[in-house]
Design a protein around this motif. Sequence first.
Motif, PDB file in Angstrom:
ATOM      1  N   SER A  77       0.839  -1.192   0.000  1.00 34.60           N
ATOM      2  CA  SER A  77       0.000   0.000   0.000  1.00 34.60           C
ATOM      3  C   SER A  77       0.879   1.248   0.000  1.00 34.60           C
ATOM      4  N   TYR A  78       0.248   2.411   0.149  1.00 39.30           N
ATOM      5  CA  TYR A  78       0.996   3.654   0.340  1.00 39.30           C
ATOM      6  C   TYR A  78       1.165   3.969   1.831  1.00 39.30           C
ATOM      7  N   GLY A  79       0.975   2.958   2.642  1.00 41.72           N
ATOM      8  CA  GLY A  79       1.079   3.119   4.090  1.00 41.72           C
ATOM      9  C   GLY A  79      -0.192   2.708   4.808  1.00 41.72           C
ATOM     10  N   CYS A  80      -1.260   2.462   4.054  1.00 42.88           N
ATOM     11  CA  CYS A  80      -2.546   2.063   4.649  1.00 42.88           C
ATOM     12  C   CYS A  80      -2.526   0.601   5.080  1.00 42.88           C
ATOM     13  N   PHE A  81      -3.451   0.280   5.960  1.00 43.57           N
ATOM     14  CA  PHE A  81      -3.672  -1.104   6.366  1.00 43.57           C
ATOM     15  C   PHE A  81      -4.692  -1.727   5.407  1.00 43.57           C
ATOM     16  N   SER A  82      -4.254  -2.018   4.209  1.00 43.36           N
ATOM     17  CA  SER A  82      -5.157  -2.592   3.210  1.00 43.36           C
ATOM     18  C   SER A  82      -5.492  -4.027   3.591  1.00 43.36           C
ATOM     19  N   VAL A  83      -6.743  -4.419   3.362  1.00 40.03           N
ATOM     20  CA  VAL A  83      -7.204  -5.771   3.686  1.00 40.03           C
ATOM     21  C   VAL A  83      -7.971  -6.339   2.502  1.00 40.03           C
ATOM     22  N   ALA A  84      -8.276  -7.617   2.576  1.00 44.89           N
ATOM     23  CA  ALA A  84      -9.073  -8.260   1.536  1.00 44.89           C
ATOM     24  C   ALA A  84     -10.471  -7.638   1.484  1.00 44.89           C
ATOM     25  N   HIS A  85     -11.026  -7.564   0.290  1.00 45.43           N
ATOM     26  CA  HIS A  85     -12.377  -6.996   0.139  1.00 45.43           C
ATOM     27  C   HIS A  85     -13.397  -7.754   0.980  1.00 45.43           C
ATOM     28  N   THR A  86     -13.185  -9.052   1.143  1.00 45.19           N
ATOM     29  CA  THR A  86     -14.141  -9.849   1.922  1.00 45.19           C
ATOM     30  C   THR A  86     -14.053  -9.557   3.423  1.00 45.19           C
ATOM     31  N   ASP A  87     -12.900  -9.070   3.883  1.00 45.60           N
ATOM     32  CA  ASP A  87     -12.742  -8.767   5.313  1.00 45.60           C
ATOM     33  C   ASP A  87     -13.215  -7.363   5.679  1.00 45.60           C
ATOM     34  N   LEU A  88     -13.213  -6.462   4.703  1.00 41.86           N
ATOM     35  CA  LEU A  88     -13.497  -5.062   5.016  1.00 41.86           C
ATOM     36  C   LEU A  88     -14.882  -4.823   5.614  1.00 41.86           C
ATOM     37  N   PRO A  89     -15.972  -5.379   5.062  1.00 41.20           N
ATOM     38  CA  PRO A  89     -17.282  -5.065   5.637  1.00 41.20           C
ATOM     39  C   PRO A  89     -17.391  -5.402   7.124  1.00 41.20           C
ATOM     40  N   ARG A  90     -16.858  -6.538   7.504  1.00 48.26           N
ATOM     41  CA  ARG A  90     -16.906  -6.922   8.919  1.00 48.26           C
ATOM     42  C   ARG A  90     -16.084  -5.965   9.766  1.00 48.26           C
ATOM     43  N   LEU A  91     -14.888  -5.645   9.303  1.00 50.45           N
ATOM     44  CA  LEU A  91     -14.048  -4.711  10.046  1.00 50.45           C
ATOM     45  C   LEU A  91     -14.700  -3.339  10.150  1.00 50.45           C
ATOM     46  N   ARG A  92     -15.239  -2.881   9.058  1.00 49.22           N
ATOM     47  CA  ARG A  92     -15.851  -1.542   9.026  1.00 49.22           C
ATOM     48  C   ARG A  92     -17.015  -1.453  10.006  1.00 49.22           C
ATOM     49  N   ASP A  93     -17.742  -2.538  10.120  1.00 50.14           N
ATOM     50  CA  ASP A  93     -18.879  -2.560  11.030  1.00 50.14           C
ATOM     51  C   ASP A  93     -18.446  -2.687  12.479  1.00 50.14           C
ATOM     52  N   ARG A  94     -17.424  -3.488  12.745  1.00 50.69           N
ATOM     53  CA  ARG A  94     -17.052  -3.809  14.117  1.00 50.69           C
ATOM     54  C   ARG A  94     -16.036  -2.837  14.724  1.00 50.69           C
ATOM     55  N   MET A  95     -15.221  -2.220  13.897  1.00 48.85           N
ATOM     56  CA  MET A  95     -14.229  -1.293  14.441  1.00 48.85           C
ATOM     57  C   MET A  95     -14.870  -0.027  14.993  1.00 48.85           C
ATOM     58  N   GLY A  96     -15.802   0.531  14.260  1.00 49.41           N
ATOM     59  CA  GLY A  96     -16.516   1.701  14.751  1.00 49.41           C
ATOM     60  C   GLY A  96     -15.591   2.832  15.181  1.00 49.41           C
ATOM     61  N   GLU A  97     -15.946   3.475  16.279  1.00 48.75           N
ATOM     62  CA  GLU A  97     -15.168   4.588  16.821  1.00 48.75           C
ATOM     63  C   GLU A  97     -14.660   4.254  18.210  1.00 48.75           C
ATOM     64  N   GLY A  98     -13.450   4.703  18.508  1.00 50.18           N
ATOM     65  CA  GLY A  98     -12.932   4.612  19.874  1.00 50.18           C
ATOM     66  C   GLY A  98     -12.344   3.273  20.259  1.00 50.18           C
ATOM     67  N   ARG A  99     -11.960   2.442  19.270  1.00 53.80           N
ATOM     68  CA  ARG A  99     -11.297   1.184  19.580  1.00 53.80           C
ATOM     69  C   ARG A  99      -9.821   1.263  19.201  1.00 53.80           C
ATOM     70  N   LEU A 100      -9.022   0.461  19.860  1.00 54.12           N
ATOM     71  CA  LEU A 100      -7.582   0.485  19.644  1.00 54.12           C
ATOM     72  C   LEU A 100      -7.189  -0.356  18.430  1.00 54.12           C
ATOM     73  N   LEU A 101      -6.355   0.249  17.580  1.00 53.52           N
ATOM     74  CA  LEU A 101      -5.576  -0.491  16.606  1.00 53.52           C
ATOM     75  C   LEU A 101      -4.124  -0.250  16.968  1.00 53.52           C
ATOM     76  N   PHE A 102      -3.403  -1.320  17.248  1.00 52.16           N
ATOM     77  CA  PHE A 102      -2.019  -1.184  17.674  1.00 52.16           C
ATOM     78  C   PHE A 102      -1.130  -1.971  16.725  1.00 52.16           C
ATOM     79  N   ALA A 103      -0.209  -1.279  16.062  1.00 52.61           N
ATOM     80  CA  ALA A 103       0.719  -1.911  15.118  1.00 52.61           C
ATOM     81  C   ALA A 103       2.133  -1.839  15.675  1.00 52.61           C
ATOM     82  N   TRP A 104       2.881  -2.935  15.555  1.00 56.69           N
ATOM     83  CA  TRP A 104       4.227  -2.952  16.105  1.00 56.69           C
ATOM     84  C   TRP A 104       5.100  -3.914  15.311  1.00 56.69           C
ATOM     85  N   ALA A 105       6.379  -3.760  15.431  1.00 55.33           N
ATOM     86  CA  ALA A 105       7.333  -4.659  14.766  1.00 55.33           C
ATOM     87  C   ALA A 105       8.437  -5.062  15.736  1.00 55.33           C
TER      88      ALA A 105
END
Length: 240
Positions: free
Chosen positions: A212-240
Motif C-alpha cells: 500500500s501507500y502506508g494504509c492497512f489494506s485488507v481483503a475486500h471480503t474482510d473489510l465489511p466486517r471490520l468496518r462494522d465492528r471497528m466503529g469509533e474509539g477502539r484500539l488499533l495497535f501496530a508494532w514490529a
Amino acid sequence: MRLARRGFILGGAALLSGCASAAATRPTGVFTPLTTAQAVPVQTPRIAVAPAEPEAITAHLNSTRLLDPRGQVRPELMQRALAALDIHDHKITQRDRMYLVDFTKFSGEERLYEVDLEGGAVTLMRTCHGRGSDPDHSGYARSFSNTPESFKSSVGAYATAGAGWGAQQGPNVLLDGLEYTNNNARERAIIIHGADYADPAFLAREGKLGRSYGCFSVAHTDLPRLRDRMGEGRLLFAWA
C-alpha cells in the motif's frame, strides 16, 4: 505502566472457624471420671474484608490466559497493546475488542488480529504494509515512518474513527494516530480499506500481498466486517 481501573473487582470474604473445647465439672473432693464432652456453642465471627484493588478486564484476562488462549499473538505485542489501552484511555473509549498488527510477520501470513477483550477469542486476518517500508518487495516491512509521502507504514497506537468513504478507495475505516510515530495518520490518509492486492487470489498468484501507500489494506471480503465492528474509539495497535 499503570493499568486502567475498570472491569473486574476481585473481592472476597474470609470466614474464621472456631472449635469447642471440652469441659467437665466435678464436686470438690470427689473424683468423677470425665465421660462426656459438652460442646460449647461458638458463633463464627464475620470478618469484613475490603475488596482488592480493582484490575483492568484486559489485564485480568491476559494474566489468567483467557485472553488469546491459543497463544496466537506474540506476547510482546499483546503486552504493549494492553499498556496502550491504558495510556490512551481518553481516546480508546470502547473496551470490548481491540485490533493488533504484527509487522514482524511476512505479508502473506495472518498478522491482523481482532482480540475479543470480553471472551478472549482472537480472529486472524491479513493486511498489507507500505511500499516504502519494503522497497524490495520482499514481503517484510523493514522500516517505518510518520513522514508524509514516505509511503511507509507507521507503528504505534491508533484510535478507530468510524466508517469513511473515499473517492479512490471507497469504503474504509478512518484512523487517528495517537503517538509521535503515527500522529500524521489523518494528513497522510492512513486508513483501512479493501484492495485487490490484499485479496486471496493475489496471494495465491504472487505468494505475498501487494504493498500500500502506508494504509492497512485488507481483503475486500474482510473489510465489511471490520468496518462494522471497528466503529469509533477502539484500539488499533501496530508494532514490529
